[in-house]
Scaffold this motif. Structure first.
Motif, short mmCIF file in Angstrom:
data_model
loop_
_atom_site.label_atom_id
_atom_site.label_comp_id
_atom_site.label_asym_id
_atom_site.label_seq_id
_atom_site.Cartn_x
_atom_site.Cartn_y
_atom_site.Cartn_z
N ALA A 21 0.86 -1.20 0.13
CA ALA A 21 -0.23 -0.01 0.03
C ALA A 21 0.92 1.18 -0.04
O ALA A 21 2.00 1.17 0.51
CB ALA A 21 -1.02 -0.11 1.38
N SER A 22 0.51 2.44 -0.74
CA SER A 22 1.27 3.42 -0.90
C SER A 22 0.97 4.23 0.26
O SER A 22 0.82 5.48 0.42
CB SER A 22 0.68 4.27 -2.01
N ALA A 23 1.29 3.82 1.47
CA ALA A 23 1.13 4.43 2.91
C ALA A 23 2.61 5.45 3.03
O ALA A 23 3.64 4.99 2.63
CB ALA A 23 1.11 3.80 4.09
N ARG A 24 2.43 6.63 3.35
CA ARG A 24 3.37 7.80 3.32
C ARG A 24 3.99 7.51 4.94
O ARG A 24 3.19 7.59 5.82
CB ARG A 24 3.13 8.86 3.17
N THR A 25 5.19 7.34 4.83
CA THR A 25 6.01 7.52 6.00
C THR A 25 5.71 8.96 6.79
O THR A 25 5.49 9.87 6.05
CB THR A 25 7.53 7.02 6.21
N ILE A 26 6.20 9.09 8.10
CA ILE A 26 6.03 10.50 8.83
C ILE A 26 7.33 11.18 8.10
O ILE A 26 6.98 12.38 8.07
CB ILE A 26 6.27 10.03 10.27
N ASP A 27 8.38 10.48 7.56
CA ASP A 27 9.37 11.60 6.97
C ASP A 27 8.83 12.12 5.84
O ASP A 27 9.24 13.25 5.36
CB ASP A 27 10.39 10.80 6.89
N GLU A 28 8.19 11.18 4.85
CA GLU A 28 7.64 11.72 3.62
C GLU A 28 6.49 12.85 3.83
O GLU A 28 6.44 13.67 3.04
CB GLU A 28 6.92 10.35 2.92
N ILE A 29 5.66 12.40 4.87
CA ILE A 29 4.80 13.52 5.17
C ILE A 29 5.37 14.84 5.62
O ILE A 29 4.85 15.86 5.08
CB ILE A 29 3.62 13.04 6.43
N ARG A 30 6.38 14.97 6.29
CA ARG A 30 6.97 16.09 6.86
C ARG A 30 7.67 16.69 5.70
O ARG A 30 7.62 18.11 5.35
CB ARG A 30 8.04 15.81 7.78
N ARG A 31 8.21 15.95 4.65
CA ARG A 31 8.83 16.46 3.75
C ARG A 31 8.03 17.12 2.74
O ARG A 31 7.97 18.20 1.92
CB ARG A 31 9.84 15.38 2.68
N SER A 32 6.84 16.52 2.66
CA SER A 32 5.72 17.13 1.63
C SER A 32 5.03 18.18 2.21
O SER A 32 4.19 18.95 1.61
CB SER A 32 4.55 16.01 1.37
N GLY A 33 5.17 18.59 3.53
CA GLY A 33 4.45 19.41 4.27
C GLY A 33 3.07 19.54 4.43
O GLY A 33 2.48 20.44 4.81
N GLU A 34 2.35 18.11 4.28
CA GLU A 34 1.11 18.11 4.25
C GLU A 34 0.67 16.63 4.93
O GLU A 34 1.17 15.71 4.39
CB GLU A 34 0.44 18.48 2.91
N ILE A 35 -0.45 16.62 5.75
CA ILE A 35 -0.86 15.40 6.09
C ILE A 35 -2.26 15.20 5.69
O ILE A 35 -3.14 16.21 6.03
CB ILE A 35 -0.91 15.11 7.68
N ALA A 68 -0.47 20.50 13.55
CA ALA A 68 0.37 21.49 13.98
C ALA A 68 1.55 20.89 14.80
O ALA A 68 2.81 21.34 14.51
CB ALA A 68 -0.32 22.48 14.81
N ALA A 69 0.98 19.79 15.53
CA ALA A 69 2.18 19.11 16.17
C ALA A 69 3.25 18.43 15.24
O ALA A 69 4.48 18.39 15.78
CB ALA A 69 1.59 18.00 17.31
N LEU A 70 2.92 17.95 14.36
CA LEU A 70 3.62 17.43 13.45
C LEU A 70 4.44 18.30 12.45
O LEU A 70 5.28 18.14 11.63
CB LEU A 70 3.12 16.40 12.20
N GLY A 71 4.07 19.62 12.38
CA GLY A 71 4.74 20.70 11.79
C GLY A 71 4.37 20.65 10.11
O GLY A 71 5.07 21.04 9.49
N VAL A 72 3.07 20.38 9.87
CA VAL A 72 2.80 20.15 8.56
C VAL A 72 1.44 20.84 8.36
O VAL A 72 0.71 21.00 9.32
CB VAL A 72 2.63 18.92 7.96
N ARG A 73 1.07 21.01 7.28
CA ARG A 73 -0.54 21.59 6.62
C ARG A 73 -1.30 20.44 6.72
O ARG A 73 -0.91 19.46 6.68
CB ARG A 73 -0.48 22.08 5.51
N LEU A 74 -2.71 20.71 7.02
CA LEU A 74 -3.69 19.59 7.04
C LEU A 74 -4.31 19.80 5.93
O LEU A 74 -4.93 20.93 5.58
CB LEU A 74 -4.58 19.94 8.40
N ALA A 75 -4.70 18.60 5.36
CA ALA A 75 -5.71 18.36 4.29
C ALA A 75 -6.84 17.29 4.80
O ALA A 75 -6.53 16.43 4.86
CB ALA A 75 -4.89 17.78 3.02
N LEU A 76 -7.99 17.87 4.79
CA LEU A 76 -8.96 17.01 5.16
C LEU A 76 -9.67 16.52 4.03
O LEU A 76 -9.86 16.99 3.02
CB LEU A 76 -10.04 17.97 5.99
#
Length: 505
Positions: A21-35, A68-76
Protein backbone atom coordinates in the motif's frame (compact mmCIF):
# COMPACT_ATOMS: atom_id res chain seq x y z
CA UNK A 1 -13.08 -15.67 -24.83
CA UNK A 2 -15.21 -14.32 -21.98
CA UNK A 3 -13.78 -16.86 -19.51
CA UNK A 4 -10.25 -15.92 -20.58
CA UNK A 5 -11.01 -12.21 -20.12
CA UNK A 6 -12.38 -12.80 -16.62
CA UNK A 7 -9.28 -14.79 -15.69
CA UNK A 8 -7.05 -11.95 -16.87
CA UNK A 9 -9.09 -9.51 -14.75
CA UNK A 10 -8.58 -11.65 -11.65
CA UNK A 11 -4.84 -11.96 -12.29
CA UNK A 12 -4.51 -8.19 -12.71
CA UNK A 13 -6.41 -7.58 -9.49
CA UNK A 14 -4.24 -10.10 -7.67
CA UNK A 15 -1.07 -8.37 -8.85
CA UNK A 16 -2.37 -4.95 -7.85
CA UNK A 17 -3.58 -6.20 -4.50
CA UNK A 18 -0.20 -7.63 -3.50
CA UNK A 19 1.68 -4.40 -4.18
CA UNK A 20 2.51 -2.69 -0.88
CA UNK A 21 0.00 0.00 0.00
CA UNK A 22 1.21 3.48 -0.85
CA UNK A 23 1.20 4.62 2.79
CA UNK A 24 3.46 7.61 3.37
CA UNK A 25 5.91 7.49 6.24
CA UNK A 26 6.17 10.31 8.76
CA UNK A 27 9.35 11.51 7.02
CA UNK A 28 7.58 11.62 3.65
CA UNK A 29 4.67 13.50 5.20
CA UNK A 30 6.99 16.07 6.71
CA UNK A 31 8.91 16.49 3.46
CA UNK A 32 5.64 17.06 1.59
CA UNK A 33 4.53 19.55 4.26
CA UNK A 34 1.01 18.09 4.38
CA UNK A 35 -0.89 15.30 6.13
CA UNK A 36 -4.14 13.92 4.67
CA UNK A 37 -6.66 13.03 7.37
CA UNK A 38 -10.04 11.50 6.58
CA UNK A 39 -13.10 12.85 8.41
CA UNK A 40 -16.79 12.10 7.93
CA UNK A 41 -18.42 15.12 6.20
CA UNK A 42 -21.92 14.22 7.44
CA UNK A 43 -21.37 13.61 11.13
CA UNK A 44 -22.05 16.73 13.23
CA UNK A 45 -20.76 17.70 15.71
CA UNK A 46 -17.89 15.31 14.97
CA UNK A 47 -17.37 16.83 11.53
CA UNK A 48 -19.63 18.42 8.93
CA UNK A 49 -19.82 21.26 6.42
CA UNK A 50 -20.86 24.62 7.82
CA UNK A 51 -22.54 27.61 6.20
CA UNK A 52 -19.16 28.62 4.77
CA UNK A 53 -18.86 25.20 3.05
CA UNK A 54 -15.87 24.36 5.25
CA UNK A 55 -15.53 21.29 7.46
CA UNK A 56 -15.72 21.90 11.19
CA UNK A 57 -16.31 19.92 14.37
CA UNK A 58 -14.53 17.95 17.08
CA UNK A 59 -12.53 15.76 14.68
CA UNK A 60 -11.53 18.78 12.61
CA UNK A 61 -10.26 20.67 15.66
CA UNK A 62 -8.27 17.63 16.81
CA UNK A 63 -6.88 17.11 13.30
CA UNK A 64 -5.68 20.72 13.15
CA UNK A 65 -3.81 20.31 16.43
CA UNK A 66 -2.26 17.04 15.30
CA UNK A 67 -1.05 18.61 12.05
CA UNK A 68 0.42 21.53 14.01
CA UNK A 69 2.19 19.10 16.34
CA UNK A 70 3.74 17.37 13.31
CA UNK A 71 4.69 20.72 11.78
CA UNK A 72 2.69 20.22 8.56
CA UNK A 73 -0.41 21.58 6.83
CA UNK A 74 -3.71 19.77 7.22
CA UNK A 75 -5.61 18.41 4.21
CA UNK A 76 -9.06 17.14 5.20
CA UNK A 77 -10.41 14.33 3.01
CA UNK A 78 -14.18 13.64 3.16
CA UNK A 79 -14.44 9.98 4.18
CA UNK A 80 -17.77 8.24 4.83
CA UNK A 81 -18.03 5.52 7.47
CA UNK A 82 -17.69 2.62 5.04
CA UNK A 83 -14.66 4.27 3.36
CA UNK A 84 -12.48 4.69 6.44
CA UNK A 85 -10.51 1.44 6.23
CA UNK A 86 -10.46 1.14 2.39
CA UNK A 87 -9.10 4.69 2.05
CA UNK A 88 -6.28 3.85 4.47
CA UNK A 89 -5.47 0.55 2.78
CA UNK A 90 -5.36 2.20 -0.65
CA UNK A 91 -3.19 5.10 0.54
CA UNK A 92 -5.78 7.80 -0.23
CA UNK A 93 -5.35 9.18 3.28
CA UNK A 94 -2.58 9.08 5.88
CA UNK A 95 -4.88 8.82 8.90
CA UNK A 96 -8.57 8.17 9.45
CA UNK A 97 -10.88 9.61 12.09
CA UNK A 98 -14.71 9.61 12.16
CA UNK A 99 -15.30 7.59 15.36
CA UNK A 100 -13.23 4.65 14.13
CA UNK A 101 -13.82 1.96 16.75
CA UNK A 102 -10.81 -0.19 17.63
CA UNK A 103 -11.77 -3.80 16.81
CA UNK A 104 -9.74 -6.98 16.19
CA UNK A 105 -11.11 -7.21 12.64
CA UNK A 106 -9.87 -3.73 11.79
CA UNK A 107 -6.56 -4.28 13.59
CA UNK A 108 -5.87 -7.13 11.17
CA UNK A 109 -5.76 -4.59 8.33
CA UNK A 110 -4.75 -1.26 9.90
CA UNK A 111 -3.06 0.07 13.03
CA UNK A 112 -4.53 2.40 15.65
CA UNK A 113 -3.29 5.16 17.88
CA UNK A 114 -4.18 5.31 21.55
CA UNK A 115 -7.89 6.09 22.06
CA UNK A 116 -9.05 9.54 21.06
CA UNK A 117 -12.46 9.17 22.70
CA UNK A 118 -14.92 6.58 23.92
CA UNK A 119 -18.28 5.54 22.58
CA UNK A 120 -21.04 4.20 24.79
CA UNK A 121 -23.62 2.40 22.68
CA UNK A 122 -27.14 3.19 23.79
CA UNK A 123 -30.65 3.16 22.34
CA UNK A 124 -32.39 6.16 20.78
CA UNK A 125 -36.09 5.55 20.23
CA UNK A 126 -39.47 7.28 20.59
CA UNK A 127 -42.59 7.05 22.72
CA UNK A 128 -44.12 4.79 20.05
CA UNK A 129 -41.94 1.90 21.22
CA UNK A 130 -42.73 0.03 24.42
CA UNK A 131 -39.33 -0.67 25.97
CA UNK A 132 -37.70 0.30 29.24
CA UNK A 133 -34.30 -1.34 28.60
CA UNK A 134 -32.40 -2.39 25.52
CA UNK A 135 -33.18 -6.10 26.02
CA UNK A 136 -36.87 -5.29 25.44
CA UNK A 137 -36.07 -4.58 21.78
CA UNK A 138 -35.17 -8.20 21.06
CA UNK A 139 -38.44 -9.06 19.33
CA UNK A 140 -39.55 -9.61 15.74
CA UNK A 141 -41.90 -6.61 15.52
CA UNK A 142 -39.01 -4.17 16.05
CA UNK A 143 -36.94 -2.65 13.23
CA UNK A 144 -33.46 -1.40 14.12
CA UNK A 145 -31.78 1.11 11.83
CA UNK A 146 -28.04 1.56 11.50
CA UNK A 147 -25.32 2.74 9.13
CA UNK A 148 -23.32 0.43 6.94
CA UNK A 149 -19.71 0.26 8.06
CA UNK A 150 -20.39 0.83 11.76
CA UNK A 151 -19.13 -1.61 14.36
CA UNK A 152 -22.50 -1.81 16.08
CA UNK A 153 -24.09 -3.55 13.06
CA UNK A 154 -22.22 -6.80 13.69
CA UNK A 155 -22.30 -6.51 17.49
CA UNK A 156 -26.09 -6.27 17.49
CA UNK A 157 -26.48 -9.44 15.46
CA UNK A 158 -25.33 -11.26 18.58
CA UNK A 159 -26.96 -9.12 21.27
CA UNK A 160 -30.30 -8.41 19.51
CA UNK A 161 -30.82 -11.13 16.88
CA UNK A 162 -34.63 -10.99 16.64
CA UNK A 163 -35.38 -7.48 15.22
CA UNK A 164 -35.47 -6.65 11.52
CA UNK A 165 -32.59 -4.55 10.14
CA UNK A 166 -32.64 -1.40 8.05
CA UNK A 167 -29.20 -0.28 6.88
CA UNK A 168 -28.74 3.25 5.56
CA UNK A 169 -25.71 5.18 4.36
CA UNK A 170 -25.93 8.37 6.41
CA UNK A 171 -26.25 9.31 10.06
CA UNK A 172 -29.07 11.76 9.41
CA UNK A 173 -30.87 9.08 7.37
CA UNK A 174 -30.94 6.83 10.44
CA UNK A 175 -32.72 9.42 12.59
CA UNK A 176 -35.03 10.30 9.69
CA UNK A 177 -36.03 6.64 9.37
CA UNK A 178 -37.19 6.60 12.99
CA UNK A 179 -38.95 9.96 12.71
CA UNK A 180 -40.86 8.79 9.62
CA UNK A 181 -41.80 5.47 11.21
CA UNK A 182 -39.65 3.24 9.00
CA UNK A 183 -37.65 2.07 12.01
CA UNK A 184 -38.24 1.88 15.75
CA UNK A 185 -34.83 2.44 17.29
CA UNK A 186 -31.17 3.16 16.67
CA UNK A 187 -28.39 1.53 18.68
CA UNK A 188 -25.39 3.82 18.49
CA UNK A 189 -23.30 6.27 20.45
CA UNK A 190 -26.01 8.54 21.79
CA UNK A 191 -23.53 11.42 22.13
CA UNK A 192 -23.07 11.37 18.35
CA UNK A 193 -26.69 11.09 17.24
CA UNK A 194 -28.85 13.08 19.63
CA UNK A 195 -28.01 16.25 17.72
CA UNK A 196 -29.88 14.94 14.67
CA UNK A 197 -33.07 14.50 16.70
CA UNK A 198 -33.43 18.29 16.89
CA UNK A 199 -34.41 18.21 13.22
CA UNK A 200 -37.69 16.54 14.27
CA UNK A 201 -38.98 18.51 17.28
CA UNK A 202 -42.49 17.05 17.01
CA UNK A 203 -41.22 13.52 17.66
CA UNK A 204 -41.06 12.50 21.33
CA UNK A 205 -37.52 11.13 21.50
CA UNK A 206 -36.12 9.19 24.40
CA UNK A 207 -32.88 7.39 25.30
CA UNK A 208 -33.05 4.10 27.18
CA UNK A 209 -31.02 4.41 30.40
CA UNK A 210 -28.66 1.44 30.19
CA UNK A 211 -25.88 1.41 27.56
CA UNK A 212 -25.38 -1.84 25.66
CA UNK A 213 -21.60 -1.71 25.58
CA UNK A 214 -18.69 0.73 25.53
CA UNK A 215 -15.70 0.85 23.22
CA UNK A 216 -12.71 3.01 22.32
CA UNK A 217 -12.21 4.98 19.12
CA UNK A 218 -8.73 5.77 17.85
CA UNK A 219 -7.11 7.23 14.77
CA UNK A 220 -6.37 4.67 12.08
CA UNK A 221 -3.11 4.52 10.12
CA UNK A 222 -1.87 2.09 7.49
CA UNK A 223 -0.65 -1.28 8.72
CA UNK A 224 3.04 -1.15 9.65
CA UNK A 225 3.31 2.65 9.43
CA UNK A 226 4.89 2.77 12.87
CA UNK A 227 6.60 6.13 12.54
CA UNK A 228 3.33 7.95 11.89
CA UNK A 229 1.56 5.92 14.56
CA UNK A 230 4.15 6.87 17.20
CA UNK A 231 4.11 10.55 16.19
CA UNK A 232 0.32 10.71 16.44
CA UNK A 233 0.35 8.78 19.73
CA UNK A 234 2.69 11.29 21.34
CA UNK A 235 0.73 14.26 20.05
CA UNK A 236 -2.55 12.71 21.28
CA UNK A 237 -1.00 11.96 24.65
CA UNK A 238 -0.15 15.64 25.11
CA UNK A 239 -3.65 16.70 24.01
CA UNK A 240 -5.19 14.36 26.58
CA UNK A 241 -2.82 15.37 29.39
CA UNK A 242 -3.37 19.12 28.95
CA UNK A 243 -7.17 18.71 28.78
CA UNK A 244 -7.51 19.76 25.14
CA UNK A 245 -9.43 16.64 24.06
CA UNK A 246 -11.87 16.80 26.98
CA UNK A 247 -12.36 20.55 26.50
CA UNK A 248 -13.08 20.25 22.78
CA UNK A 249 -15.51 17.42 23.48
CA UNK A 250 -17.44 19.59 25.95
CA UNK A 251 -17.44 22.49 23.49
CA UNK A 252 -18.93 20.44 20.66
CA UNK A 253 -21.15 18.03 22.61
CA UNK A 254 -22.16 20.19 25.56
CA UNK A 255 -21.23 17.51 28.11
CA UNK A 256 -18.37 15.26 29.19
CA UNK A 257 -17.73 11.93 27.48
CA UNK A 258 -19.97 9.16 28.78
CA UNK A 259 -16.82 7.14 29.50
CA UNK A 260 -13.68 9.23 30.04
CA UNK A 261 -10.36 8.31 28.42
CA UNK A 262 -8.12 7.74 31.41
CA UNK A 263 -4.42 7.42 32.15
CA UNK A 264 -4.48 3.67 31.53
CA UNK A 265 -5.72 4.21 27.96
CA UNK A 266 -3.13 6.85 27.00
CA UNK A 267 -0.13 5.31 28.81
CA UNK A 268 0.90 3.08 25.84
CA UNK A 269 1.83 6.23 23.90
CA UNK A 270 4.98 6.54 26.03
CA UNK A 271 5.96 2.87 25.87
CA UNK A 272 8.43 1.56 23.27
CA UNK A 273 6.73 -0.31 20.44
CA UNK A 274 8.00 -3.55 18.89
CA UNK A 275 10.14 -2.99 15.83
CA UNK A 276 8.08 -2.90 12.65
CA UNK A 277 8.88 -4.99 9.62
CA UNK A 278 11.33 -3.42 7.18
CA UNK A 279 8.61 -3.17 4.56
CA UNK A 280 4.99 -2.55 5.44
CA UNK A 281 2.90 -5.47 4.19
CA UNK A 282 0.64 -4.77 1.25
CA UNK A 283 -2.98 -5.72 1.01
CA UNK A 284 -3.23 -9.48 0.47
CA UNK A 285 -6.23 -11.05 -1.16
CA UNK A 286 -8.32 -13.32 1.04
CA UNK A 287 -11.32 -14.71 -0.80
CA UNK A 288 -12.56 -17.04 1.93
CA UNK A 289 -14.70 -14.54 3.93
CA UNK A 290 -16.47 -13.43 0.75
CA UNK A 291 -16.89 -16.85 -0.85
CA UNK A 292 -18.46 -18.06 2.39
CA UNK A 293 -21.20 -15.46 1.80
CA UNK A 294 -21.67 -16.30 -1.89
CA UNK A 295 -25.22 -17.68 -1.40
CA UNK A 296 -26.09 -14.39 0.31
CA UNK A 297 -24.75 -12.45 -2.70
CA UNK A 298 -26.60 -14.66 -5.18
CA UNK A 299 -29.80 -14.06 -3.24
CA UNK A 300 -29.18 -10.35 -3.73
CA UNK A 301 -28.79 -10.95 -7.47
CA UNK A 302 -32.29 -12.44 -7.52
CA UNK A 303 -33.62 -9.30 -5.81
CA UNK A 304 -31.86 -7.19 -8.47
CA UNK A 305 -33.56 -9.20 -11.22
CA UNK A 306 -36.90 -8.88 -9.45
CA UNK A 307 -36.58 -5.08 -9.35
CA UNK A 308 -35.59 -5.00 -13.03
CA UNK A 309 -38.50 -7.24 -14.10
CA UNK A 310 -41.07 -5.18 -12.21
CA UNK A 311 -39.73 -1.87 -13.52
CA UNK A 312 -39.47 -3.17 -17.10
CA UNK A 313 -42.91 -4.73 -17.50
CA UNK A 314 -44.77 -2.05 -15.55
CA UNK A 315 -42.75 0.58 -17.40
CA UNK A 316 -43.57 -1.09 -20.73
CA UNK A 317 -47.29 -0.87 -19.95
CA UNK A 318 -46.88 2.84 -19.18
CA UNK A 319 -44.74 3.26 -22.29
CA UNK A 320 -47.32 1.62 -24.55
CA UNK A 321 -50.12 3.79 -23.16
CA UNK A 322 -47.93 6.88 -23.41
CA UNK A 323 -46.94 6.15 -27.01
CA UNK A 324 -50.59 5.70 -28.04
CA UNK A 325 -51.48 8.96 -26.28
CA UNK A 326 -48.70 10.87 -28.03
CA UNK A 327 -49.63 9.51 -31.46
CA UNK A 328 -53.42 9.44 -31.31
CA UNK A 329 -54.51 11.42 -28.25
CA UNK A 330 -55.97 14.90 -28.07
CA UNK A 331 -53.88 18.01 -27.60
CA UNK A 332 -54.34 18.11 -23.81
CA UNK A 333 -53.44 14.44 -23.41
CA UNK A 334 -50.37 14.83 -25.61
CA UNK A 335 -49.18 17.80 -23.56
CA UNK A 336 -49.67 15.89 -20.30
CA UNK A 337 -47.78 12.82 -21.51
CA UNK A 338 -45.09 15.01 -23.04
CA UNK A 339 -44.62 16.77 -19.71
CA UNK A 340 -44.31 13.43 -17.91
CA UNK A 341 -41.71 12.20 -20.41
CA UNK A 342 -39.75 15.46 -20.20
CA UNK A 343 -39.77 15.42 -16.39
CA UNK A 344 -38.66 11.83 -15.93
CA UNK A 345 -36.09 11.74 -18.73
CA UNK A 346 -34.41 14.97 -17.62
CA UNK A 347 -33.99 14.17 -13.92
CA UNK A 348 -31.91 11.34 -12.44
CA UNK A 349 -33.77 8.22 -11.36
CA UNK A 350 -31.94 8.47 -8.03
CA UNK A 351 -33.53 11.87 -7.34
CA UNK A 352 -36.96 10.54 -8.28
CA UNK A 353 -36.64 7.61 -5.87
CA UNK A 354 -35.26 9.90 -3.16
CA UNK A 355 -38.36 12.10 -3.35
CA UNK A 356 -40.68 9.09 -3.26
CA UNK A 357 -38.89 7.58 -0.28
CA UNK A 358 -38.08 10.63 1.83
CA UNK A 359 -40.49 13.39 0.78
CA UNK A 360 -43.81 11.52 0.55
CA UNK A 361 -43.87 10.55 4.27
CA UNK A 362 -44.16 14.26 5.08
CA UNK A 363 -47.40 14.18 3.08
CA UNK A 364 -48.63 11.13 4.98
CA UNK A 365 -47.62 8.56 2.33
CA UNK A 366 -45.01 6.09 3.59
CA UNK A 367 -43.49 3.70 1.06
CA UNK A 368 -41.22 0.82 1.95
CA UNK A 369 -37.70 0.74 0.53
CA UNK A 370 -38.41 -1.91 -2.11
CA UNK A 371 -41.73 -0.31 -3.08
CA UNK A 372 -40.23 3.17 -3.46
CA UNK A 373 -37.39 1.85 -5.63
CA UNK A 374 -39.73 -0.25 -7.78
CA UNK A 375 -42.15 2.65 -8.32
CA UNK A 376 -39.35 5.13 -9.00
CA UNK A 377 -37.64 2.91 -11.58
CA UNK A 378 -41.02 2.04 -13.14
CA UNK A 379 -41.94 5.70 -13.64
CA UNK A 380 -38.47 6.42 -15.01
CA UNK A 381 -38.59 3.41 -17.33
CA UNK A 382 -42.10 4.30 -18.48
CA UNK A 383 -40.91 7.70 -19.71
CA UNK A 384 -38.04 6.24 -21.74
CA UNK A 385 -40.12 3.35 -23.06
CA UNK A 386 -42.82 5.79 -24.16
CA UNK A 387 -40.32 7.34 -26.55
CA UNK A 388 -38.92 3.98 -27.68
CA UNK A 389 -42.36 2.54 -28.48
CA UNK A 390 -43.57 5.79 -30.04
CA UNK A 391 -40.57 5.78 -32.36
CA UNK A 392 -41.30 2.17 -33.27
CA UNK A 393 -44.91 2.90 -34.18
CA UNK A 394 -43.93 6.04 -36.09
CA UNK A 395 -41.42 4.00 -38.11
CA UNK A 396 -44.18 2.08 -39.91
CA UNK A 397 -43.90 3.31 -43.50
CA UNK A 398 -46.87 4.83 -45.28
CA UNK A 399 -46.22 2.47 -48.21
CA UNK A 400 -46.84 -0.53 -45.93
CA UNK A 401 -50.16 0.90 -44.79
CA UNK A 402 -51.17 1.71 -48.35
CA UNK A 403 -50.28 -1.81 -49.49
CA UNK A 404 -52.40 -3.27 -46.67
CA UNK A 405 -55.31 -1.07 -47.73
CA UNK A 406 -54.98 -2.25 -51.34
CA UNK A 407 -55.11 -5.85 -50.12
CA UNK A 408 -58.30 -5.04 -48.26
CA UNK A 409 -56.98 -5.76 -44.76
CA UNK A 410 -59.28 -4.70 -41.96
CA UNK A 411 -58.15 -2.72 -38.92
CA UNK A 412 -57.52 -5.85 -36.82
CA UNK A 413 -55.56 -7.59 -39.58
CA UNK A 414 -53.62 -4.40 -40.23
CA UNK A 415 -52.61 -4.23 -36.57
CA UNK A 416 -51.72 -7.94 -36.24
CA UNK A 417 -50.02 -8.58 -39.59
CA UNK A 418 -48.46 -5.23 -40.47
CA UNK A 419 -48.04 -2.78 -37.61
CA UNK A 420 -47.14 -5.06 -34.68
CA UNK A 421 -44.53 -7.19 -36.52
CA UNK A 422 -42.83 -4.04 -37.80
CA UNK A 423 -42.93 -2.31 -34.41
CA UNK A 424 -41.67 -5.35 -32.48
CA UNK A 425 -38.82 -5.91 -34.90
CA UNK A 426 -37.89 -2.23 -34.66
CA UNK A 427 -38.06 -1.79 -30.88
CA UNK A 428 -37.00 -5.23 -29.68
CA UNK A 429 -33.28 -4.53 -29.51
CA UNK A 430 -33.71 -1.15 -27.74
CA UNK A 431 -36.13 -2.78 -25.29
CA UNK A 432 -33.73 -5.66 -24.61
CA UNK A 433 -30.85 -3.24 -24.05
CA UNK A 434 -33.01 -1.14 -21.74
CA UNK A 435 -33.74 -4.22 -19.63
CA UNK A 436 -29.98 -4.72 -19.17
CA UNK A 437 -29.71 -1.08 -18.12
CA UNK A 438 -32.42 -1.68 -15.51
CA UNK A 439 -30.59 -4.73 -14.12
CA UNK A 440 -27.48 -2.62 -13.57
CA UNK A 441 -29.49 0.42 -12.46
CA UNK A 442 -31.15 -1.61 -9.71
CA UNK A 443 -27.89 -1.16 -7.77
CA UNK A 444 -29.06 2.29 -6.64
CA UNK A 445 -31.63 0.48 -4.48
CA UNK A 446 -28.80 -0.13 -2.00
CA UNK A 447 -28.91 3.55 -1.04
CA UNK A 448 -32.43 3.04 0.30
CA UNK A 449 -31.74 -0.06 2.37
CA UNK A 450 -32.81 -2.68 -0.19
CA UNK A 451 -30.54 -5.70 0.10
CA UNK A 452 -30.07 -6.43 -3.59
CA UNK A 453 -26.68 -7.43 -5.00
CA UNK A 454 -24.87 -4.13 -4.40
CA UNK A 455 -26.47 -3.64 -0.98
CA UNK A 456 -25.39 -7.09 0.13
CA UNK A 457 -21.90 -6.54 -1.28
CA UNK A 458 -21.62 -3.35 0.79
CA UNK A 459 -22.76 -5.26 3.88
CA UNK A 460 -20.15 -7.98 3.35
CA UNK A 461 -17.43 -5.45 2.56
CA UNK A 462 -18.03 -3.40 5.69
CA UNK A 463 -18.27 -6.48 7.90
CA UNK A 464 -15.23 -8.33 6.50
CA UNK A 465 -13.23 -5.26 5.37
CA UNK A 466 -12.47 -7.20 2.17
CA UNK A 467 -13.51 -4.52 -0.30
CA UNK A 468 -11.53 -5.65 -3.36
CA UNK A 469 -12.60 -9.28 -3.06
CA UNK A 470 -16.24 -8.44 -2.35
CA UNK A 471 -16.76 -6.08 -5.25
CA UNK A 472 -14.73 -8.22 -7.63
CA UNK A 473 -17.13 -11.10 -7.01
CA UNK A 474 -20.15 -8.78 -7.12
CA UNK A 475 -18.89 -7.36 -10.42
CA UNK A 476 -18.46 -10.85 -11.86
CA UNK A 477 -22.03 -11.71 -10.82
CA UNK A 478 -23.28 -8.58 -12.60
CA UNK A 479 -21.29 -9.57 -15.70
CA UNK A 480 -22.80 -13.05 -15.56
CA UNK A 481 -26.32 -11.63 -15.18
CA UNK A 482 -25.97 -9.28 -18.13
CA UNK A 483 -24.27 -11.84 -20.40
CA UNK A 484 -26.90 -14.49 -19.66
CA UNK A 485 -29.74 -11.99 -20.07
CA UNK A 486 -28.24 -10.68 -23.32
CA UNK A 487 -27.84 -14.18 -24.75
CA UNK A 488 -31.37 -15.17 -23.73
CA UNK A 489 -32.91 -12.00 -25.15
CA UNK A 490 -30.96 -12.38 -28.39
CA UNK A 491 -32.21 -15.96 -28.75
CA UNK A 492 -35.80 -14.87 -28.17
CA UNK A 493 -35.39 -12.09 -30.71
CA UNK A 494 -34.05 -14.43 -33.37
CA UNK A 495 -36.78 -16.99 -32.72
CA UNK A 496 -39.78 -14.67 -32.59
CA UNK A 497 -38.91 -11.56 -34.52
CA UNK A 498 -35.90 -12.59 -36.64
CA UNK A 499 -33.79 -10.01 -34.87
CA UNK A 500 -30.09 -10.38 -35.82
CA UNK A 501 -27.57 -11.67 -33.24
CA UNK A 502 -26.75 -9.18 -30.50
CA UNK A 503 -30.40 -8.44 -29.72
CA UNK A 504 -29.68 -8.03 -26.01
CA UNK A 505 -26.97 -5.44 -26.39
Amino acid sequence: MIVRLLRLMLVALAILATVPASARTIDEIRRSGEIRIGVNPNFPPMSSYGDDNQLSGFDVDIARRLAAALGVRLALVPTEAAQRVPFLVSGRIDASMGALTITPERQALIDFTIPLHSEAMGVITTDRVTASRWQDLNRADITLVNMRGNQSVEVLRGKLPAPRRLLVDGNADAIRAIAQGRADALVENTDFFLGFTRLYPDVKWRVLPEPIFAAWCGIGVAKGNQGLQVALDRALHRLHRDGTVAGLWRRHYGADMSVAVGAAQIAPALLPRPAAAATAPGYRLDWAPVLARLPYLLGGALVSLQIAFIAFWAGAAIGLAGAVALLYGGAGLRRGVGGYVALFTNTPALVQIFLLYYALPDAGIKLGSFTAVAIGLTLNAGAYLTEIIRAGVASVRRSELEAAAVLGLGRADLLVHVILPHVMRTVYRPLASFFIVLVLGSSMAALFGVEELTGRAINISTASLRTIETFTIAGLIYIALTLIASAALASVGRALFRVPAGGGR
